[in-house]
Design an enzyme around this catalytic site. Structure first.
Site, PDB file in Angstrom:
ATOM      1  N   ASP A  79     -49.178 -15.440  -4.610  1.00 12.75           N
ATOM      2  CA  ASP A  79     -48.714 -14.428  -3.379  1.00 12.75           C
ATOM      3  C   ASP A  79     -49.754 -14.312  -2.232  1.00 12.75           C
ATOM      4  O   ASP A  79     -51.042 -14.658  -2.602  1.00 12.75           O
ATOM      5  CB  ASP A  79     -48.075 -13.119  -3.726  1.00 12.75           C
ATOM      6  N   ASP A  81     -51.257 -12.398   0.977  1.00  6.65           N
ATOM      7  CA  ASP A  81     -51.314 -11.318   1.725  1.00  6.65           C
ATOM      8  C   ASP A  81     -52.033 -11.268   3.052  1.00  6.65           C
ATOM      9  O   ASP A  81     -52.626 -12.420   3.238  1.00  6.65           O
ATOM     10  CB  ASP A  81     -52.277 -10.136   1.154  1.00  6.65           C
ATOM     11  N   ASP A 179     -62.883  -5.218  -3.581  1.00  2.00           N
ATOM     12  CA  ASP A 179     -63.576  -4.905  -4.816  1.00  2.00           C
ATOM     13  C   ASP A 179     -64.569  -6.053  -4.883  1.00  2.00           C
ATOM     14  O   ASP A 179     -65.865  -5.659  -4.804  1.00  2.00           O
ATOM     15  CB  ASP A 179     -62.831  -4.828  -6.022  1.00  2.00           C
TER      16      ASP A 179
END
Ligand code: ATP
Ligand code: MG
Length: 504
Positions: A79, A81, A179
């Protein structure tokens, strides 16, 4: 995804992990295509379209996060983003089907296509770095009226927990909140320039999974990053990635922090470990990183049982299916993991004189009661697991109308796959699994033949050895039905690969 990231990110802000002052925001590097070598063909058209639309309207927009990491590593992202300096309202106004979602962490879903084929591109606005100390100050300031708080884009409760995090900020602050260094890069599909603040490209090249900033602090800010470390370590291990020692170092010490994370979030993260195609690798990483116990009770059990033939087969099967792009259901895998308990409880109850069906029902209840915390509140999941288990004895009944009814059941496929795995480890007769394989795909005439075969076999067996049949089945069995010509067993499609039916 991005929504999760943001909500995860700040779920515990203020309580722990105070970072004094601003963190190191890194140095912006713009890396050209000849250096990063991303294959433009791997970029999704819709993500391209979102970026182009935003840019044409005068905004800054990039593909971000895991998609950039995967592109850089030559993998096709599952996917995409997008991150932008446009506000959610501005994003929404540019697309026909766009929805602002989330209250605490508002993002926009831009939707393409319909039904099964639909695709969502998540667009998030660059978020400002949250200074915990400032957040607490706001919370502790009694003069801040409720209406003032309500009007603030960035509000915290009395403990400093962030209620809303809709403070937009510059890209470098957005980057530092992510992260791992390899998850914090931005890619502009128009210019093919990759923007990197934390040497993600270098870490990707050196195959290092490294947390941005001080890993201990970052795990305290959001303990779910502990599980994410395992997930990416597992996903990237086949490419030769290692977890940086300072990133791995505090993992074990920080493990108890997971106790404060909502069970539902832990459950979801566990599923990501097990159902994204790296289940066995995740088990290996959990052990390697010293996290074999303590993340989540059901996960502890998976690790403990990962070498049991049945659970091992289920984990392998899950990885294979994901690899082939087939859907996987958590109910199936968890039914496999807990099967030993159900099976043993069922046998014990039957040995105590209980009838087959009530014994199975009660054994299942026992297992759910023992693990109520793990799967409670997940009605559908538990119901599906129950159905898979309850169907197992029904595979023994192959006469009369019973098999015709069974194949019609909604959960037949999953229950059959479960039985097939049991056959693979010798828990049920291989011939029984083969029979159902044929039965589940055969045409009407073949189905009648198959049932007829069983009837003939039953007649040949001494009476006492015949499988008991409920009255209704016996009544449904045709007595004077005309004999059908026996057809040759089909080979090929119905045969498992490598079986005698395979042309070699
Ligand atoms: P996957 O390929 O499994 O989707 P991903 O990296 O895209 O991996 P997501 O959970 O989709 O992971 O999150 C998207 C991005 O959001 C990450 O790449 C990372 O930059 C950021 N992110 C997500 N969760 C967190 C978190 N808990 N803390 C910090 N950053 C996070
Ligand atoms: Mg993602």
């Amino acid at each position: 995804m991005i929504k999760k990231f943001i909500s995860n990110l700040l779920a515990k802000a203020g309580g722990v992990g105070k970072t004094p002052g601003k963190p190191d925001l890194g140095k912006r590097m713009e890396v050209p295509v000849k250096t990063h070598g991303i294959d433009h063909d791997l970029v999704d058209d819709r993500a391209m379209n979102v970026v182009r639309t935003l840019q044409e309207a005068g905004f800054v927009a990039y593909i971000v996060g895991g998609a950039v990491r995967d592109l850089l590593l030559g993998l096709r992202p599952k996917d995409f983003d997008v991150a932008t300096d446009a506000t959610p309202e501005q994003v929404k106004s540019l697309f026909r089907r766009a929805f602002i979602i989330g209250r605490r962490f508002r993002i926009v879903h831009v939707v393409y296509g319909r039904g099964r084929e639909h695709e969502v591109i998540e667009v998030s606005t660059f978020r400002a770095y949250l200074d915990n100390a400032a957040a607490e100050q706001v919370a502790g300031n009694e003069k801040t009226s409720k209406s003032e708080l309500a009007g603030m884009k960035h509000a915290v409760d009395s403990t400093g927990r962030v209620l809303r995090d809709n403070v937009w900020g510059p890209q470098e602050e957005d980057a530092v909140r992510r992260d791992f260094t390899i998850n914090a890069m931005y890619y502009d599909p128009q210019t093919q320039v990759l923007v990197d603040y934390h040497n993600g490209i270098k870490d990707a090249k050196n195959k290092t999974l490294r947390m941005i900033g001080d890993a201990g602090v970052r795990y305290r800010e959001d303990p779910v990053r502990i599980i994410r470390a395992v997930r990416f370590a597992a996903k990237l291990a086949p490419l030769g990635f290692k977890v940086d020692s300072q990133t791995a170092g505090p993992l074990l010490k920080c493990l108890p922090l997971l106790a404060d994370v909502p069970q539902s979030r832990l459950f979801d993260e566990m599923l990501k470990l097990l159902q994204t195609g790296h289940a066995l690798a995740s088990v290996a990483q959990l052990r390697k990183l010293g996290l074999a116990r303590g993340i989540y009770p059901l996960l502890d059990l998976v690790v403990e049982r990962a070498e049991h033939p049945f659970v091992n087969a289920a984990l392998q099967d899950t990885d294979r299916r994901v690899g082939e792009g087939k859907p996987v259901a958590p109910s199936f895998l968890l039914a496999c993991v807990l099967w030993a308990d159900v099976r043993d409880g069922w046998a014990a109850r039957q040995a105590d004189g209980q009838n087959t069906h009530p014994a199975l029902h009660d054994a299942i209840d026992d297992v759910f009661n023992a693990r109520i915390g793990d799967v409670s509140g997940r009605g559908k999941l538990a119901a599906d697991m129950r159905e898979i288990w309850l169907m197992q004895p029904r595979f023994e009944k192959r006469v009369g109308s019973a098999p015709f009814g069974l194949v019609q059941q909604e959960r037949f496929r999953a229950s059959f796959d479960f039985m097939r795995l049991r056959a693979d480890i010798g828990e049920v007769d291989e011939a029984l699994a083969d029979w159902w394989q044929e039965f589940s795909i055969g045409d009407e005439a073949l189905l009648e033949d198959l049932v007829d075969q069983v009837r003939q076999e039953n007649l040949k067996r001494p009476r006492a050895a015949r499988a008991p049949r409920p009255e209704s089945d016996a009544a449904a069995e045709p007595t004077g039905a005309p004999k059908k010509r026996r057809r040759r067993r089909r080979t090929g499609a119905a045969s498992p690969p490598g079986s005698a039916g395979d042309p070699q």
